[in-house]
Write a protein that holds these residues in place. Structure first.
Motif, PDB file in Angstrom:
ATOM      1  N   THR A 372     -32.245 -77.243  60.058  1.00 51.99           N
ATOM      2  CA  THR A 372     -32.072 -78.009  58.814  1.00 51.99           C
ATOM      3  C   THR A 372     -30.609 -78.165  58.404  1.00 51.99           C
ATOM      4  O   THR A 372     -30.330 -78.661  57.314  1.00 51.99           O
ATOM      5  N   ARG A 373     -29.681 -77.769  59.273  1.00 52.91           N
ATOM      6  CA  ARG A 373     -28.272 -77.868  58.890  1.00 52.91           C
ATOM      7  C   ARG A 373     -27.865 -79.313  58.593  1.00 52.91           C
ATOM      8  O   ARG A 373     -27.033 -79.556  57.717  1.00 52.91           O
ATOM      9  N   PHE A 374     -28.468 -80.254  59.337  1.00 56.46           N
ATOM     10  CA  PHE A 374     -28.063 -81.644  59.158  1.00 56.46           C
ATOM     11  C   PHE A 374     -28.483 -82.203  57.807  1.00 56.46           C
ATOM     12  O   PHE A 374     -27.880 -83.165  57.307  1.00 56.46           O
ATOM     13  N   VAL A 375     -29.513 -81.625  57.188  1.00 51.81           N
ATOM     14  CA  VAL A 375     -30.009 -82.147  55.915  1.00 51.81           C
ATOM     15  C   VAL A 375     -28.935 -82.033  54.823  1.00 51.81           C
ATOM     16  O   VAL A 375     -28.844 -82.894  53.947  1.00 51.81           O
ATOM     17  N   ASP A 376     -28.117 -80.990  54.895  1.00 46.74           N
ATOM     18  CA  ASP A 376     -27.071 -80.809  53.884  1.00 46.74           C
ATOM     19  C   ASP A 376     -26.020 -81.910  53.943  1.00 46.74           C
ATOM     20  O   ASP A 376     -25.298 -82.142  52.966  1.00 46.74           O
ATOM     21  N   GLY A 377     -25.920 -82.601  55.070  1.00 49.95           N
ATOM     22  CA  GLY A 377     -24.963 -83.698  55.179  1.00 49.95           C
ATOM     23  C   GLY A 377     -25.552 -85.059  54.873  1.00 49.95           C
ATOM     24  O   GLY A 377     -24.827 -86.052  54.765  1.00 49.95           O
ATOM     25  N   LEU A 378     -26.878 -85.132  54.711  1.00 42.94           N
ATOM     26  CA  LEU A 378     -27.553 -86.420  54.539  1.00 42.94           C
ATOM     27  C   LEU A 378     -27.286 -87.142  53.214  1.00 42.94           C
ATOM     28  O   LEU A 378     -27.400 -88.368  53.172  1.00 42.94           O
ATOM     29  N   PRO A 379     -26.973 -86.434  52.112  1.00 38.80           N
ATOM     30  CA  PRO A 379     -26.717 -87.186  50.880  1.00 38.80           C
ATOM     31  C   PRO A 379     -25.680 -88.289  51.044  1.00 38.80           C
ATOM     32  O   PRO A 379     -25.803 -89.364  50.449  1.00 38.80           O
TER      33      PRO A 379
END
Length: 465
Positions: A372-379
């Motif tokens: 889920t690390r990529f989710v933090d960059g999705l905004p």
């Protein structure tokens, strides 16, 4: 009709979400104020905690920074080891957004006036027709409805070149001039033509050679500010190719002809050589090279246009004035379109819909057992189609929260450089020529954006996994 439905959906979803927040959420009684009269930077819901109520990751971040930022949430450490938490509004409300939209258009007036004045000289001197003949073989294949040697080809080439070099101020006037040229041969003046859709989708994919602003923002935070350069270049190139293939498929254009593939491979080779050269430069040298290349090209264009006008013995200054008048009129004409689009986006952001999306995606991927690390960059990716400035702020916030050299920090930078602001582009460019029926343009642009997002995530794992 597609744009009308999307715009209506934004407003309806925002109001429904705000109503739910107001009724069921703690402190939700301020949400209507945020949406209507709030301003970016306003603070609400201030509370004081001790360290036992603050997550360990936040405590770690506050050890190196004075403020922890995560979306609208802010935590500040006081001198007596207390922690003040509050919400800071990140987007202007409806009233303030209307002012911002008008200010954007006012800011465009000077730039539009200048560049469209020079474009008028270039047209009378025959420069645009010359450029159209040079790139005609390629453009005639992906814009089959355009007559051979049409001036719109030259205008589009100028726009793509300015975009490639990150010259936003020049790209917009060139792009609007291209849309006006395409509108002249559009049989239905209220409905987007095939050529207009292809042009805008390629433009919105945001192909840029050097992401100077992203590198500059990383300079004070990252160990190697330029380490995202190659992933950014690849991601934006893939998004551009995706846009071309998507629209070509819809318009039944065969992109595998020798002419198209030859131009694509040729451009790819030039970009690859420039990437290899730029990658060998130090950070300061990249900035110098970028400035020389981009600003030098603008001055060269001005010089070439003036010399061409002198050679053709035209009245240069009168031609400039005639074109400049059109720049002022166009900048004013797009105000209603920009106000309408930015207000809908502002309502969507301030209603909390984005927060729900991000939290929902993180929960979904965690339940699937995925990283889920990529989710933090999705905004950054979710906001980019709506507002370039907001996405840039989200990118900086992500780097501040997780670190510029973290996976999320690097991913947010790659996502920022992978595409343009789709809905802003739609409002400005279609608004400039009075197009109301955008057909499948929005869907094609968003699909190309999605390809750019997926590519960016994959590249981030490949380079920084």
């Amino acid at each position: 009709m597609a744009l009308s439905r999307i715009w209506s959906a934004f407003i309806i979803i925002a109001i429904v979400a705000a109503s739910i927040t107001c009724i069921f959420s703690e402190g939700g009684n301020t949400v209507f104020n945020k949406i209507v009269t709030g301003k970016a930077g306003d603070t609400t819901q201030t509370k004081i905690y001790d360290s036992s109520n603050v997550p360990a990751t936040v405590l770690t971040s506050l050890g190196t920074a004075s403020t922890f930022k995560n979306g609208e949430n802010r935590i500040v450490k006081t001198t007596d080891n207390k922690y003040i938490t509050y919400k800071e509004q990140t987007a202007d409300g409806v009233i303030e957004t209307c002012k911002v939209a008008v200010n954007i258009c006012i800011g465009l007036i000077g730039v539009m006036t200048l560049f469209m004045g020079f474009m008028a000289i270039a047209e009378k001197a025959g420069g645009i027709n010359l450029l159209s003949r040079i790139i005609g073989p390629f453009f005639s294949k992906i814009f089959p409805d355009l007559p051979k040697g049409h001036p719109a080809m030259g205008h589009m080439m100028m726009n793509f070149s300015a975009n490639l070099l990150g010259l936003d101020n020049a790209a917009t006037p060139f792009g609007i001039k291209a849309m006006e040229s395409l509108q002249e041969i559009n049989p239905d003046k209220t409905k987007a033509s095939n050529s207009q859709i292809m042009f805008l989708c390629l433009h919105a994919s945001g192909l840029t050679l050097i992401p100077v602003s992203i590198i500059a923002l990383r300079a004070s935070k990252a160990a190697n500010p330029t380490d995202i350069f190659i992933p950014c270049m690849i991601a934006t190139f893939v998004a551009t190719m995706a846009a071309m293939f998507i629209v070509s498929f819809k318009q039944k254009i065969n992109v595998f002809t020798p002419v198209i593939m030859g131009w694509v491979l040729g451009i790819s080779s030039i970009i690859a050589l420039l990437v290899i050269y730029i990658q060998s430069l130090q950070f300061a040298e990249v900035q110098i090279f970028s400035g020389l290349l981009s600003n030098g090209l603008i001055l060269f264009i001005f010089l070439a246009i003036i010399l061409g006008g002198l050679y053709k013995k035209i009245d240069i200054f009168s031609s400039f004035i005639d074109g400049a008048k059109g720049g002022f009129e166009t900048a004013v004409k797009i105000i209603p379109y920009l106000v309408g689009m930015l207000v809908a986006i502002s309502m969507l952001r301030n209603s909390g819909v984005f927060d729900v999306l991000i939290n929902g995606m993180k929960t979904m991927f965690a339940a699937m057992g995925a990283d889920t690390r990529f989710v933090d960059g999705l905004p950054t990716a979710l906001i980019k189609p709506f507002s370039g400035g907001a996405a840039r702020g989200m990118m900086v916030s992500t780097m501040t929260t997780y670190g510029a050299d973290s996976f999320a920090g690097r991913l947010s930078c790659i996502l920022q450089g992978s595409s343009d602001t789709t809905f802003y582009v739609i409002a400005v460019y279609f608004g400039a020529v009075g197009i109301k029926n955008t057909r499948y343009a929005v869907g094609a642009m968003l699909l190309a954006d999605l390809v750019g997002i997926i590519t960016s995530i994959g590249l981030c794992y490949l380079f920084f996994g």
